[in-house]
Design an enzyme around this catalytic site. Sequence first.
Site, PDB file in Angstrom:
ATOM      1  N   LYS A 176       0.819  -1.214   0.000  1.00  0.00           N
ATOM      2  CA  LYS A 176       0.000   0.000   0.000  1.00  0.00           C
ATOM      3  C   LYS A 176       0.852   1.263   0.000  1.00  0.00           C
ATOM      4  CE  LYS A 176      -2.354  -1.043   3.736  1.00  0.00           C
ATOM      5  NZ  LYS A 176      -2.006  -2.469   3.950  1.00  0.00           N
ATOM      6  N   THR A 177       1.830   1.308   0.900  1.00  0.00           N
ATOM      7  CA  THR A 177       2.636   2.523   1.024  1.00  0.00           C
ATOM      8  C   THR A 177       3.402   2.797  -0.262  1.00  0.00           C
ATOM      9  OG1 THR A 177       2.847   2.261   3.414  1.00  0.00           O
ATOM     10  CG2 THR A 177       4.510   3.601   2.317  1.00  0.00           C
ATOM     11  N   GLU A 216      -3.555   6.037   1.347  1.00  0.00           N
ATOM     12  CA  GLU A 216      -3.371   4.657   1.765  1.00  0.00           C
ATOM     13  C   GLU A 216      -4.567   4.263   2.623  1.00  0.00           C
ATOM     14  OE1 GLU A 216      -0.081   2.094   4.305  1.00  0.00           O
ATOM     15  OE2 GLU A 216       0.552   3.856   3.163  1.00  0.00           O
TER      16      GLU A 216
END
Length: 464
Positions: free
Chosen positions: A121-122, A165
Site C-alpha cells: 500500500k505505502t 493509503e
Amino acid sequence: MASGRPTAMDRPHFIGIGGAGMSGIAKILAERGAEVAGSDARESPTAEALRGLGVTVHIGHAAAHLADDAGCVVVSSAIREDNPELVRAAELSVPVVHRSDALAALMHGRRSIAVAGTHGKTTTTSMLAVALTELGLDPSYAIGGELAGPGTNARHGKGDIFVAEADESDRSFQKYDPEVAIVLNVELDHHANYASMDEIYESFETFVGKVVPGGTLVIAADQPGAVELTARVRDLAGIEVVTYGESESADVRVHKVTPRGLTSEVTVVLNGKYLTFTVSVPGRHYAHNAVAALAAGVALGVPAHNLASALGKYTGVKRRLQLKGEAAGVQVIDSYAHHPTEMTADLEAMRGAAGDARILVVFQPHLFSRTQELGGEMGRALGLADASVVLDIYPAREDPIPGITSELIIDAARAAGADVTAVHEKAQVATIVAGMAKPGDLVLTMGAGDVTDLGPQILDHLSS
C-alpha cells in the site's frame, strides 16, 4: 466548505500525533489552516517537522495536554481507552474522531484514489503521489511512510486528486468513497481483528461497494485472494473492474520485468499497445505496484505514456528496501516487511539484485498474534537468506500471548535448513552482525518495529 475541513477540525488534538498515519492527517489539516495540537510518546523528527508547520506537539501523554477548547480528539485504533487525554476528552465532552473518519473528511469533494491490500500500500500510494506531482496535477496525499524525510508522508495540494493509503487492518478503509479503489492482494493478516478469510472478503467487499458510481476497481489478476474478490464483486452495478498482472487475461498485462541492479524495467500491454518504463526499486513485487499505480492513474484520465514516464521519478520510500549506507564493502538496506509474503518478495528482490553476494537478515517479528498464526511461514521465508539474526517479538499495541515467542520462527527456519541465530538483546545485534558480514555482503534489517534503528548502528560497527 472553503477550508476543506469540518468545523470540529478547526482545533483538533491528535493522540499519537507522531505515527505515520496520524502525522499525515495532522499535516494536511495544518496546511489547510487548522490550529493543530497533539501528543506522542517520544520525541522524533516527525514531531519536529510538524512543529515547523505551527503544530503544538507535547511529548508524553497527560490530561493537561488537551486544551479545554479543543474541537475534537483524533485517535487511531492503537490508542487505549485509559489514555489520560482520551479520559479528559470524555470529561470535557470533546468529540472523539477516528483517524479514518478524519481522513475521509479531508478526502470529501476530491477525486480520490484509495489503495488497499495486505502488502504494497505505502509503495503504490507513494508512486502515485510522486507521479501525479511530477505531471503538475498537484495532488493531495496521505501515505503510511515517508517519501524522503520527516513530514513527507502527506501534503495538501491544490489539485482535485487525493491519493490515500487505505488501511484494512481495522476495517477503517470502509469509511472512504473513492473514485478509484486499488486492491493489491487479499490475504489473512491482522489476526486480532479478523478470524477467517470469509471475514476478510466481507470487509473488502464493503470497501469495494463504497466506490462511487462510475468509478473503478483496480485489482491484481495473479493473487488468489484478489481473484476470489474479483469474482465476488464483478457484478456490482456502476463499477468498472480493471485487472492487472502477468495473467493472460489481465486488462493491464505485465509482459516482462527486467532487473537492472537496484531498478527494474517493466513492459506492459495496455489497450493492445506495449509500454515500457523504469521502476527505480528492485523486484517483481514493486514492479507490480507500479503497474497498479499506472492502471489507477489511467482510470482517472491521466494519459498512460505520461504517467509511465512520471512513475520513473519515484525513487523509493523510507523502509521499503531503503539503502541506509555502505561501510567496509557491506551495504545495509532497511525493509518494512513483516508478513511472510512481504518477506519473501523483498528477499527475492534482493536476491535478484545481489548477484553472487551473500544476504544477511536481521529480522524482528511484529505482533504476538501474527507470530502465532504465521511464525512457521516467516521462518521458511528466512530460508531465502544466507544467514539470519532473529530478535524477540516487537509487541506494538499487543500484550504477550503465553507460549508465543520468536522461537516459533527460529525453529521453522532451522527445520527448513536456514542458518539462524537468536539474539535477545537488541544492543548486541550490531556487534554480532558486523562480525558476520564480509565485503560484498548485503545486510537487510527487516520488520515493522524498531529494528530500523539498527541499520546506522551496524554501519558504525562496520566502519570501526
